[in-house]
Design a protein around this motif. Structure first.
Motif, short mmCIF file in Angstrom:
data_model
loop_
_atom_site.label_atom_id
_atom_site.label_comp_id
_atom_site.label_asym_id
_atom_site.label_seq_id
_atom_site.Cartn_x
_atom_site.Cartn_y
_atom_site.Cartn_z
N SER A 40 68.64 11.95 48.97
CA SER A 40 70.00 11.79 49.46
C SER A 40 70.33 12.83 50.52
O SER A 40 70.93 12.51 51.56
N PHE A 41 69.92 14.06 50.28
CA PHE A 41 70.19 15.14 51.24
C PHE A 41 69.32 14.99 52.48
O PHE A 41 69.78 15.19 53.61
N MET A 42 68.06 14.62 52.30
CA MET A 42 67.12 14.52 53.42
C MET A 42 67.48 13.41 54.39
O MET A 42 67.12 13.46 55.57
N LYS A 43 68.19 12.39 53.92
CA LYS A 43 68.63 11.32 54.80
C LYS A 43 69.79 11.75 55.69
O LYS A 43 70.25 10.97 56.53
N ARG A 44 70.25 12.99 55.50
CA ARG A 44 71.37 13.50 56.28
C ARG A 44 70.98 14.73 57.11
O ARG A 44 71.83 15.50 57.52
N TYR A 45 69.69 14.88 57.38
CA TYR A 45 69.27 15.97 58.26
C TYR A 45 69.92 15.83 59.63
O TYR A 45 70.17 16.83 60.31
N GLY A 46 70.17 14.61 60.06
CA GLY A 46 70.81 14.40 61.36
C GLY A 46 72.18 15.02 61.44
O GLY A 46 72.59 15.52 62.50
N GLU A 47 72.94 15.00 60.33
CA GLU A 47 74.24 15.66 60.28
C GLU A 47 74.09 17.17 60.24
O GLU A 47 74.91 17.90 60.80
N LEU A 48 73.03 17.62 59.59
CA LEU A 48 72.81 19.06 59.41
C LEU A 48 72.30 19.70 60.69
O LEU A 48 72.68 20.83 61.05
N LEU A 49 71.41 18.99 61.40
CA LEU A 49 70.75 19.52 62.60
C LEU A 49 71.14 18.66 63.81
O LEU A 49 70.32 17.92 64.35
N THR A 50 72.37 18.76 64.21
CA THR A 50 72.88 17.88 65.26
C THR A 50 72.23 18.11 66.61
O THR A 50 72.23 17.22 67.47
N ASP A 51 71.64 19.28 66.83
CA ASP A 51 71.05 19.59 68.14
C ASP A 51 69.56 19.26 68.21
O ASP A 51 68.95 19.45 69.27
N ASP A 52 68.97 18.80 67.11
CA ASP A 52 67.54 18.51 67.10
C ASP A 52 67.33 17.00 67.08
O ASP A 52 67.64 16.35 66.08
N PRO A 53 66.83 16.41 68.17
CA PRO A 53 66.67 14.95 68.23
C PRO A 53 65.71 14.40 67.19
O PRO A 53 65.76 13.22 66.85
N ARG A 54 64.81 15.26 66.68
CA ARG A 54 63.88 14.80 65.65
C ARG A 54 64.59 14.42 64.36
O ARG A 54 64.09 13.59 63.58
#
Length: 437
Positions: free
Chosen positions: A274-288
């Motif tokens: 659940s948390f790992m599917k939200r890395y995009g929210e956590l790391l907004t500056d990393d396109p990966r």
């Protein structure tokens, strides 16, 4: 209001930095109230999702100090089960709000004390910051569990200490990297290439579930890569106000997993996926991070997506299974039918629905440690429903739930085995499903 008071309300205010539209999503309809275990127990508005959101908005608006005791206590009295998100007609992103609010509590020092600061420094910032450290502590615990020294000492200590010792999971004889090779290939032609997260507690207390996950993936045509440089997913930190450390761990995992060459990143722990599917929210500056989010799959979700190969075992004497829905699987990821499809694919399984299957068991990460009274109240409620099913096995897709319900079975005298669904499937592939019973 004095300038000093005004500064105290806004200085380092993380909720003010959050997109205010997130805080405005709540329409105060009250549909979340009957789904919230803490509101159900207390009937206090402030112990409901909309009550907590009102407190968050008060902090963001500068009407309530971030170091308010009421604010701090309510943010941590919350289970973080996200049942409110499932019930909400307005699509409130409660996960982001509660994580930001808890980070606010830690930033303000509202709950700071010498004891609490020490425990958090050791448990969150030191222990899980590097994968070798949990394994080192686990080896010590494994030795202690073998000789029973701490158990004898615990009997002489207060009830709360005895209960903390009792819920401690049994450490595995071998950890994940000792029983899983870095790359394992299926005997049949390869259909997919996936990677596996081994986790922290999962690695040392449930490494057998990781091994079972690999075996099931191999049986379904997946080559499995298990990177040795992977670290904790960061969920424990993210859920407990340590967002900076959570970001650092997320970045390390982006470096460890070759996401371009993978079809999926497989996770068998509901809280982690659940948390790992939200890395995009956590790391907004990393396109990966956005690519990462699209490739993270819970194991049940992935197997149903690619089509589960039914076990061919003939050893299928019927046995009764009930399914407890881990909060971060059903509410955090909307994954509910897939685990049931997996269980129904196993010969001999009679799946019996569990009353209040989506109601939290009280584990909730470290909630059973920080809020033991409420945790045990929820566990007793859960075990009564489990006992009523007459099931021989309780299946659930999260290590915290497995440990909590195993403890509940002992505490409340319920004769039931507790297992991850993927373990049952792996045993069916091996033809030894009856070894569970």
């Amino acid at each position: 209001m004095s300038s000093t008071r005004a500064r105290s309300l806004t200085e380092s205010n993380l909720l003010q930095q959050l997109d205010y539209s997130v805080l405005q999503q709540c329409i105060h309809c009250g549909m979340c109230l009957p789904t919230c275990p803490t509101y159900e127990a207390t009937k206090h508005e402030t112990s409901s999702p909309r009550g907590r959101i009102a407190l968050m908005r008060a902090v963001a608006d500068g009407r309530l100090a971030p170091n308010s005791a009421q604010f701090a206590d309510e943010m941590y009295f919350c289970l973080g089960c996200l049942a409110c998100e499932t019930a909400c007609p307005a699509g409130v992103n409660y996960a982001e709000m509660i994580e930001t609010a808890r980070a606010e509590v830690e930033s303000s020092g509202a709950k700071a004390s010498a004891k609490r600061n020490f425990v958090r420094a050791v448990a969150l910032r030191w222990l899980f910051a590097k994968p070798g450290r949990p394994r080192f502590i686990a080896r010590l615990l494994r030795f202690d569990q073998a000789i029973g020294l701490s158990g004898m000492i615990a009997r002489l200590l207060p009830k709360q200490v005895r209960e903390l010792h009792a819920i401690q999971p049994k450490i595995c004889d071998r950890f994940s990297f000792e029983i899983i090779r870095e790359t394992e290939s299926p005997v049949t032609p390869r259909r997919y290439r996936v990677a596996l997260l081994t986790g922290c507690v999962q690695d040392v207390a449930y490494s057998n579930v990781n091994r079972d996950t690999v075996d099931v993936l191999l049986a379904n045509g997946c080559e499995v890569f298990t990177p040795r440089t992977q670290v904790c997913c960061g969920s424990l930190m993210g859920h407990n106000g340590e967002l900076r450390l959570a970001k650092r761990l997320a970045l390390q995992n982006l470096d460890a997993f070759p996401i371009e060459s993978l079809d999926a990143i497989i996770v068998n722990s509901a809280g982690c996926s659940s948390f790992m599917k939200r890395y995009g929210e956590l790391l907004t500056d990393d396109p990966r991070a956005r690519i990462w989010d699209e490739k993270v799959y819970d194991i049940h979700e992935w197997l149903v997506k690619i089509g589960i190969r039914r076990p061919s075992t003939t050893n299928h004497q019927p046995f009764r299974v009930t399914y407890h829905e881990a909060c971060h699987l059903v509410h955090g990821q909307r994954i509910s039918q897939q685990p049931r499809e997996l269980l129904r694919a196993i010969p001999g399984v009679e799946l019996v629905e569990l009353t209040e299957a989506t109601w939290c068991c009280g584990s909730a990460g470290i909630y059973n440690v920080t809020q033991p009274e409420m945790s045990m109240e929820l566990l007793e409620r859960k075990m009564k429903h489990i006992a009523a099913t007459g099931a021989q096995v309780v299946a659930t897709g999260n290590p915290g739930c497995i440990g909590q319900i195993r403890y509940g079975a002992k505490r409340f005298g319920v004769n039931v085995e507790v297992a991850h669904p993927v373990t049952l499937l792996a045993r069916a592939y091996r033809g030894d499903i009856l070894s569970m019973l």
